[in-house]
Design an enzyme around this catalytic site. Structure first.
Site, PDB file in Angstrom:
ATOM      1  N   LYS A 198       8.938  16.227 -29.890  1.00 32.22           N
ATOM      2  CA  LYS A 198       8.996  16.687 -28.495  1.00 32.22           C
ATOM      3  C   LYS A 198       7.596  16.629 -27.875  1.00 32.22           C
ATOM      4  O   LYS A 198       6.700  17.364 -28.272  1.00 32.22           O
ATOM      5  CB  LYS A 198       9.506  18.122 -28.381  1.00 32.22           C
ATOM      6  CG  LYS A 198       9.797  18.459 -26.908  1.00 32.22           C
ATOM      7  CD  LYS A 198       9.964  19.920 -26.636  1.00 32.22           C
ATOM      8  CE  LYS A 198       8.736  20.612 -26.162  1.00 32.22           C
ATOM      9  NZ  LYS A 198       8.105  20.102 -24.935  1.00 32.22           N
ATOM     10  N   GLU A 257      -0.944  23.990 -36.075  1.00 30.63           N
ATOM     11  CA  GLU A 257      -2.298  23.676 -35.590  1.00 30.63           C
ATOM     12  C   GLU A 257      -2.429  24.393 -34.258  1.00 30.63           C
ATOM     13  O   GLU A 257      -1.888  23.940 -33.251  1.00 30.63           O
ATOM     14  CB  GLU A 257      -2.443  22.161 -35.376  1.00 30.63           C
ATOM     15  CG  GLU A 257      -2.549  21.349 -36.631  1.00 30.63           C
ATOM     16  CD  GLU A 257      -3.925  21.439 -37.269  1.00 30.63           C
ATOM     17  OE1 GLU A 257      -4.870  21.923 -36.612  1.00 30.63           O
ATOM     18  OE2 GLU A 257      -4.045  21.038 -38.435  1.00 30.63           O
ATOM     19  N   CYS A 281      -8.847  21.901 -28.278  1.00 28.65           N
ATOM     20  CA  CYS A 281      -8.754  23.062 -29.167  1.00 28.65           C
ATOM     21  C   CYS A 281     -10.065  23.336 -29.896  1.00 28.65           C
ATOM     22  O   CYS A 281     -10.382  24.464 -30.230  1.00 28.65           O
ATOM     23  CB  CYS A 281      -7.635  22.854 -30.176  1.00 28.65           C
ATOM     24  SG  CYS A 281      -7.894  21.386 -31.195  1.00 28.65           S
ATOM     25  N   GLU A 312      -8.467  32.816 -25.957  1.00 30.00           N
ATOM     26  CA  GLU A 312      -8.672  31.393 -25.676  1.00 30.00           C
ATOM     27  C   GLU A 312      -8.343  31.126 -24.210  1.00 30.00           C
ATOM     28  O   GLU A 312      -7.289  31.548 -23.726  1.00 30.00           O
ATOM     29  CB  GLU A 312      -7.754  30.546 -26.569  1.00 30.00           C
ATOM     30  CG  GLU A 312      -7.970  29.055 -26.355  1.00 30.00           C
ATOM     31  CD  GLU A 312      -6.969  28.179 -27.117  1.00 30.00           C
ATOM     32  OE1 GLU A 312      -5.785  28.538 -27.162  1.00 30.00           O
ATOM     33  OE2 GLU A 312      -7.394  27.135 -27.637  1.00 30.00           O
TER      34      GLU A 312
END
Ligand code: NAP
Length: 500
Positions: A190, A265, A300, A401
């Site tokens: 996806k 991840e 990231c 974050e």
């Protein structure tokens, strides 16, 4: 009626030909959603419609998984070398279409063309890398007794589900299929709903090159599409790249629906620690580069927390602010642009709310924080590169974050303080350590809880070296042999009695 994206014709990628309408890949065919529903992808530079993709339903997921299950035994049977050859062919085909993919990808993500160009090449390189590892799917012989033969075999799971985020769509989609396919699995992927268009190109290439059903690409939202993949009873192996909250939701959904192997991840709030023996000019330069403003900070591994020793703090900040002021924000297709728009309205608003929190909580806004001035920035998700100093450990800017162009600067005095700051978030993805003293470097490497550490460097990834996070930043490692093997299950065999 929107044109269906015609990959034979690069002219389709001219702006006047947008919006495009794409299909998704199920069982070797490019198809619409069974419900007919579509999602709109928006150009982050001006908020115009760029394209539409099918919104896959749970029924579409069922069809894709059934096709993948049918295709898998033969895909496993042909062996690793033949599978590698298929993947190399796919990589070559992707390179041939690199210009088309690049333009589509730059428009759809807002990432600058100079940076994004590397992504398309890396997408193909990843396929080649895992193709080259095909014969490393080795088991072991184990001298567990002197009478018998004890050995292990590595077998594919069957159908693997992979879900990827918006910041590197083609690179992550290519990565998503590579290791599972080489290990003998078939795959259901996806792509991100915000930047889904390049997945159609990959789908077309897979349709033309791979046996039907080996790769299925389902566009759609996290709910229901991603969730239906995670919960499907025939998918035991799931690999997810994205945020911590979604990773946790996926773990729960997987546990509710079966016994599954989930690797994650996830996000980062990565420290760059600068020791006082470093040249402030160098730290200003790497502090800027590690932040990845050219991806709008949407990477990231970005070192979004700059931890400066008090001796060099003021000079680094001064030099860094001068350099930030020179960053050229502009249309992502302009090779002169050094920073484009953020990826989507939802994300843009979230990043703005984090900047507001920084101001409310007493961090010192030193640059940016606003939409850039100028007519070309009136529409779209534009933000200046943003720098806060005087950030303290308890602040939202220090803990959460942002995944945007917002750099937080901290001052430290003792090494203990630096290590405590570095480890003071729930994340543990990357870290960057800068010192001229190897003993200091070794102490820092041991103390910092991050899965991927650069000493006197930042940002680079290297094939063959395991990438992944500690703490809430993830489970599992990718980009090396370990990733390939993680798509296999071990079968242990004992040859005991004699053959009659
Ligand atoms: P996200 O919101 O977590 O979404 C990632 C993917 O998960 C998207 O395809 C999303 O679909 C899907 N999804 C959402 N909810 C789901 C659910 N309940 N079940 C199944 N799938 C679901 O992350 P993002 O905003 O796209 O990406 C940014 C995040 O990714 C950051 O935290 C960043 O650090 C992380 N990231 C990590 C790495 C790494 O290697 N560690 C690399 C890149 C990015 P939609 O398209 O509908 O949202």
């Amino acid at each position: 009626m929107n044109p269906t994206i015609d990959l034979e014709s690069p002219s389709m990628l001219k702006k006047q030909n947008y919006p495009v309408s794409t299909k998704m890949l199920i069982d070797g065919e490019l198809v619409a959603s069974e419900s007919g529903a579509e999602l709109v992808s928006t150009d982050p530079a001006d908020e115009s419609e760029l394209g539409r993709v099918p919104a896959a339903t749970a029924a579409d997921v069922n069809r894709a998984v059934a096709a993948a299950e049918r295709a898998q035994p033969e895909w496993a049977r042909i062996g690793p070398v033949a599978r590698g050859a298929y993947l190399r062919k796919l990589a070559a085909a992707l390179r041939e279409r690199a210009d088309e993919v690049l333009e589509l990808e730059v428009r759809d993500t807002g990432n600058t063309i100079t940076k994004m160009a590397a992504d398309v090449g890396q997408a193909a390189d990843t396929m080649d890398y895992f193709a080259g590892l095909a014969t490393e799917l080795k088991g072991e012989t184990i001298p567990a007794s002197s009478e018998h033969l004890h050995l292990t075999l590595r077998e594919p799971y069957g159908v693997v589900g992979r879900i990827v985020p918006f910041n590197h769509p083609i690179k992550f989609a290519a990565h998503a299929i590579s290791a599972p396919l080489i290990a003998g699995n078939t795959v259901v992927v996806k792509p991100p709903e915000q930047s889904p268009l390049s997945a159609a190109l990959l789908g077309e290439l897979c349709r033309d090159i791979l046996p039907a059903g080996c790769v299925n690409i389902l566009t759609g939202n996290g709910m229901p599409t991603g969730d239906a993949i995670v919960r499907h009873p025939s998918i035991k192996r799931i690999a997810f790249t994205g945020s911590v909250p979604t990773g946790r939701a996926i773990q729960m959904a997987a546990a509710e629906s079966g016994v599954k192997n989930v690797t994650l991840e996830l996000g980062g709030k990565n420290p760059l620690i600068a020791f006082p023996d470093m040249d402030p000019a160098k730290i200003a330069e790497v502090g800027l580069a590690g932040m990845n403003f050219s991806w709008q900070g949407q990477s990231c591994g970005s070192t979004s927390r700059l931890l400066l020793h008090e001796d060099i703090h003021d000079e680094v900040v001064e030099r860094l602010l001068e350099a930030v002021a020179r960053i050229r924000v502009g249309h992502p297709l302009d090779p002169a642009s050094q920073m484009g728009p953020l990826n989507s309205r939802r994300h843009y608003e979230r990043v703005q709310s984090m900047i507001a929190k920084g101001n409310e909580e007493g961090a010192r806004l030193r640059f940016g924080g606003q939409r850039p001035p100028g007519k070309e920035f009136e529409r779209g998700y534009w933000l200046q590169p943003t720098v806060f100093s005087d950030v303290e450990a308890g602040m939202t800017l220090a803990r959460e974050e942002i995944f945007g162009p917002v750099l937080s600067i901290f001052k430290w005095r003792t090494e203990e303080e630096a290590f405590d700051l570095a480890n003071s978030t729930e994340y543990g993805l990357t870290a960057s350590i800068w010192t001229n003293d190897i003993k200091t470097a070794m102490r820092a490497v041991r103390r910092v809880k991050s899965g991927y550490i650069w000493v006197n460097g930042a940002s680079g990834h290297f094939y063959g070296t395991p990438f992944g996070g500690m703490k809430s930043s993830g489970i599992g490692r990718e980009e090396g042999l370990g990733e390939l093997l993680s798509y296999t299950e071990t079968k242990t065999v004992h040859f005991m009695g004699a053959f009659a």
